[in-house]
Design a protein around this motif. Structure first.
Motif, PDB file in Angstrom:
ATOM      1  N   UNK A  45       0.821  -1.234   0.000  1.00  0.00           N
ATOM      2  CA  UNK A  45       0.000   0.000   0.000  1.00  0.00           C
ATOM      3  C   UNK A  45       0.844   1.268   0.000  1.00  0.00           C
ATOM      4  N   UNK A  46       1.990   1.225   0.735  1.00  0.00           N
ATOM      5  CA  UNK A  46       2.831   2.428   0.792  1.00  0.00           C
ATOM      6  C   UNK A  46       3.393   2.734  -0.594  1.00  0.00           C
ATOM      7  N   UNK A  47       3.796   1.689  -1.314  1.00  0.00           N
ATOM      8  CA  UNK A  47       4.348   1.895  -2.666  1.00  0.00           C
ATOM      9  C   UNK A  47       3.287   2.532  -3.566  1.00  0.00           C
ATOM     10  N   UNK A  48       2.034   2.009  -3.475  1.00  0.00           N
ATOM     11  CA  UNK A  48       0.995   2.596  -4.349  1.00  0.00           C
ATOM     12  C   UNK A  48       0.635   3.997  -3.880  1.00  0.00           C
ATOM     13  N   UNK A  49       0.659   4.217  -2.545  1.00  0.00           N
ATOM     14  CA  UNK A  49       0.390   5.559  -1.999  1.00  0.00           C
ATOM     15  C   UNK A  49       1.452   6.538  -2.506  1.00  0.00           C
ATOM     16  N   UNK A  50       2.671   6.060  -2.517  1.00  0.00           N
ATOM     17  CA  UNK A  50       3.805   6.870  -2.981  1.00  0.00           C
ATOM     18  C   UNK A  50       3.611   7.230  -4.463  1.00  0.00           C
ATOM     19  N   UNK A  94       8.191   9.468   2.221  1.00  0.00           N
ATOM     20  CA  UNK A  94       9.566   9.018   2.019  1.00  0.00           C
ATOM     21  C   UNK A  94      10.131   8.414   3.317  1.00  0.00           C
ATOM     22  N   UNK A  95       9.828   9.121   4.432  1.00  0.00           N
ATOM     23  CA  UNK A  95      10.334   8.638   5.734  1.00  0.00           C
ATOM     24  C   UNK A  95       9.716   7.283   6.091  1.00  0.00           C
ATOM     25  N   UNK A  96       8.364   7.226   5.903  1.00  0.00           N
ATOM     26  CA  UNK A  96       7.677   5.971   6.243  1.00  0.00           C
ATOM     27  C   UNK A  96       8.239   4.843   5.360  1.00  0.00           C
TER      28      UNK A  96
END
Ligand code: ADP
Length: 663
Positions: free
Chosen positions: A460-465, A493-495
């Motif tokens: 999810x973080x990759x798609x959020x990014x 970026x930090x997350x």
């Protein structure tokens, strides 16, 4: 004989007065009488001839001569004496002359005169006593001499021997005086010696000499011991080993030195325990036989008693602290181990045996203990033990142990160190062992959770990014929305990097990292790292060293390490005017890359933990974001490459984080 002598004198003097002619003396009656007389010779006073007018049998016998060789001959022709020594003749001639001159009897002191024996064909040195008497003519002039000679050689030799004996006696007496003086001096020396001294002689150890100091130790007066066998004078000293030691010295001739021997002696009327240091020294006589022993002794009762008291006290204290220690060890459920480094023997507590799945009665050796460590960990443990023993550094490791009988696999934390030999104890390697299976299990579960969670979060973080990047590209607004998007991107970026750290750490932990190696230059490495690292103001970074060096490694992972160092430098040393990145080839045939900052630095006791998982140091009140995984991951990457990683830091001056890669 007496009759003959008287007759001779009567005839001689009467005839002489009456007739001075030699005829009378040559006459048979006169010669017969003279032959028998005790006088020796009748000589004519016709110096220097001194013609022999008559010679007695006695004279011929003592001078071992024959009458025909003497009678009518000049005296010194008949008795030439020692032809090499004219002194003999001169003494006699002088005597004759004195008689002629003075008309008085002349008694010669005993003198030596050689007599030649024809039978034996040799000269004999003999001693003679001599009296020369005058015979006067009618005018009162000396015309004959009567010589009476006695061979006094025997008496002379006896008297000489006597004299020699006397001289010897005198010498002995003088030597005795010297000896007495020496003995006196020796006794004085012993008396005044600051240590106790005694001399014992013979198989009964008769006390020949003893000084005040030794009497003090024995608790006796001189009268009570001197001249007595030692163990008769001090019967209570029997059976305490002294007699045997003295006999040993007498028989072997070897000196014995003993320290702190207990002696129970009757002193001041009561039995007392004394402690003595002493030496038994054998004394040899001129034939090399040992008949005496010198005892030199010091009483150390006070020192020994004080020491015994101290030992007792420290034993009590030790017992107490041992009890406390045992209680602490038992409460902490610690196993204890002790390896004698001389013999290699292992002593193990029953708890340690439990940890190895052994029964209390089972024997445990270093080898058997090592064999219970899983093979893949064994070499690492063995290497660390050797290192700790050889360098005297603490041993602190976590590893698994497979139970011998129960086959249970346990995680243990083993801590210990080498202890140098002291007194009777040889050097040893000893320490404790704690069961950390439960903690390891919890940690594993936590790691599993983190691994799953970070994995689940990654997608999810990759798609959020990607969405944020898309929104940012589409955004035409330059005001508030842009700022919000920028902030969101930074947070994202930090997350994202935190999740990367978590995932990386989990992979490192599970050892599932594979390296994608290639050759590349240090220049490329640093350029890429600096480009990937956005937060650093370029003006702050100084790059030094040989950038043309070629490295064979996983470029992406090595960049990750450099970025982590730069990231930390910016984060923890943000006040640094300058951050220096250096690349060099060191003498150990390695490429060394280091990042130096001028930040707060890290204390030495903390630096050794920096590369452990989740380790973070305090920075006063300042809070920095982070998980304590960056350096752990870096260390794992470098370890995988066969390099070394470390930090040199001085508090208040800054830190230099570095790693090396084999060329
Ligand atoms: P994180 O930075 O996420 O805490 P790291 O593993 O990178 O984790 O760093 C571990 C700890 O090392 C940090 O918490 C910090 O206290 C200390 N540290 C790392 N780099 C520096 C530095 N350059 N100066 C001072 N302290 C540092």
């Amino acid at each position: 004989m007496w009759y003959h002598c008287c007759l001779f004198f009567n005839i001689l003097y009467t005839m002489d007065n009456r007739d001075q002619n030699d005829t009378f003396y040559k006459s048979k009656p006169f010669q017969d009488v003279f032959n028998l007389s005790r006088q020796s010779l009748l000589l004519k006073a016709d110096p220097p001839l001194y013609t022999v007018m008559a010679v007695s049998d006695h004279c011929l016998s003592i001078t071992r001569n024959a009458r025909e060789k003497v009678l009518g001959k000049p005296l010194f022709e008949a008795y030439p004496g020692d032809t090499n020594d004219s002194l003999d003749q001169k003494i006699v001639q002088d005597s004759f002359q004195r008689v002629i001159d003075t008309g008085k009897n002349d008694i010669l002191p005993v003198f030596k005169y050689e007599i030649y024996s024809e039978e034996e064909n040799k000269a004999h040195t003999l001693y003679w006593s001599n009296v020369n008497e005058p015979v006067f003519d009618e005018n009162g002039k000396v015309c004959y001499l009567i010589n009476t000679t006695e061979n006094v050689t025997d008496q002379m030799l006896i008297s000489q021997t006597r004299q020699k004996n006397q001289e010897l006696e005198e010498q002995i007496a003088a030597q005795n005086v010297v000896l007495e003086d020496r003995q006196h001096l020796f006794q004085n020396l012993i008396e005044q010696a600051p240590v106790a001294i005694a001399l014992m002689s013979g198989p009964d150890f008769i006390i020949e000499v003893c000084n005040e100091k030794v009497l003090e130790i024995w608790g006796r007066t001189k009268e009570q011991v001197l001249g007595l066998p030692a163990f008769k004078a001090m019967p209570e000293a029997r059976g305490q080993g002294f007699e045997e030691l003295l006999s040993e010295v007498m028989h072997t001739g070897k000196r014995i030195v003993i320290n702190e021997m207990q002696a129970n002696l009757v002193r001041n009327g009561k039995m007392e325990t004394a402690w003595v240091n002493f030496t038994y020294e054998p004394i040899r006589d001129r034939y090399g036989m040992i008949n005496s022993v010198v005892v030199v002794c010091t009483e150390v009762t006070e020192q020994v008693n004080n020491r015994l008291k101290l030992e007792q006290l420290s034993r009590e204290k030790l017992n107490k602290s041992e009890q406390i220690l045992t209680t602490a060890i038992n409460s902490a459920n610690l196993g204890t181990w002790y390896v004698d480094l001389d013999t290699g023997d292992l002593l193990s507590s029953s708890r340690l045996k439990e940890l190895f799945g052994l029964e209390p009665g089972d024997t445990m050796t270093v080898e058997s203990a090592m064999s219970q460590i899983p093979e893949e960990q064994r070499q690492r443990v063995s290497k660390a033990i050797d290192h700790a023993i050889n360098h005297g550094i603490p041993f602190d490791m976590e590893y698994q142990v497979m139970g011998k009988h129960d086959h249970v696999s346990r995680w243990v934390k083993c801590m210990g160190r080498r202890y140098a030999a002291n007194g009777e104890n040889s050097a040893c390697f000893a320490g404790t062992m704690l069961d950390i299976t439960e903690r390891k299990e919890l940690q594993r579960r936590k790691d599993d959770f983190i691994s799953i969670a970070s994995h689940e979060l990654k997608t999810p973080i990759t798609s959020l990014n990607a969405s944020l990047q898309f929104i940012s590209k589409m955004n035409k607004d330059t005001g508030t929305l842009s700022k919000v998007i920028e902030l969101a991107s930074a947070s994202m970026h930090r997350v994202s990097s935190l999740i990367d750290d978590l995932l990386n750490a989990a992979h490192m932990q599970d050892q599932i990292v594979t390296l994608n190696t290639s050759n590349f230059s240090v220049q490329t490495l640093i350029d890429n790292a600096v480009n990937r690292f956005k937060l650093l103001e370029k003006s702050k970074l100084r790059i030094h060293g040989d950038l043309n060096l070629i490295v064979y490694a996983d470029q992406y992972r090595i960049e990750q390490v450099i970025i982590n160092f730069l990231n930390n430098a910016v984060k923890y040393a943000y006040k640094s005017d300058e951050i220096t990145l250096t690349a060099e080839r060191n003498s150990g045939n390695e490429i060394k890359i280091s990042v130096r900052d001028q930040g707060p630095g890290i204390s030495q006791e903390k630096t050794k933990y920096l590369f452990e998982r989740y380790y973070r140091t305090d920075h006063d009140a300042t809070q920095y974001a982070g998980l304590g995984l960056g350096l752990y991951i870096s260390a794992k990457i470098i370890e995988k490459h066969g390099g070394r990683i470390g930090v040199d830091s001085i508090l208040g001056e800054g830190s230099t984080f570095w790693f090396t890669l084999p060329v």
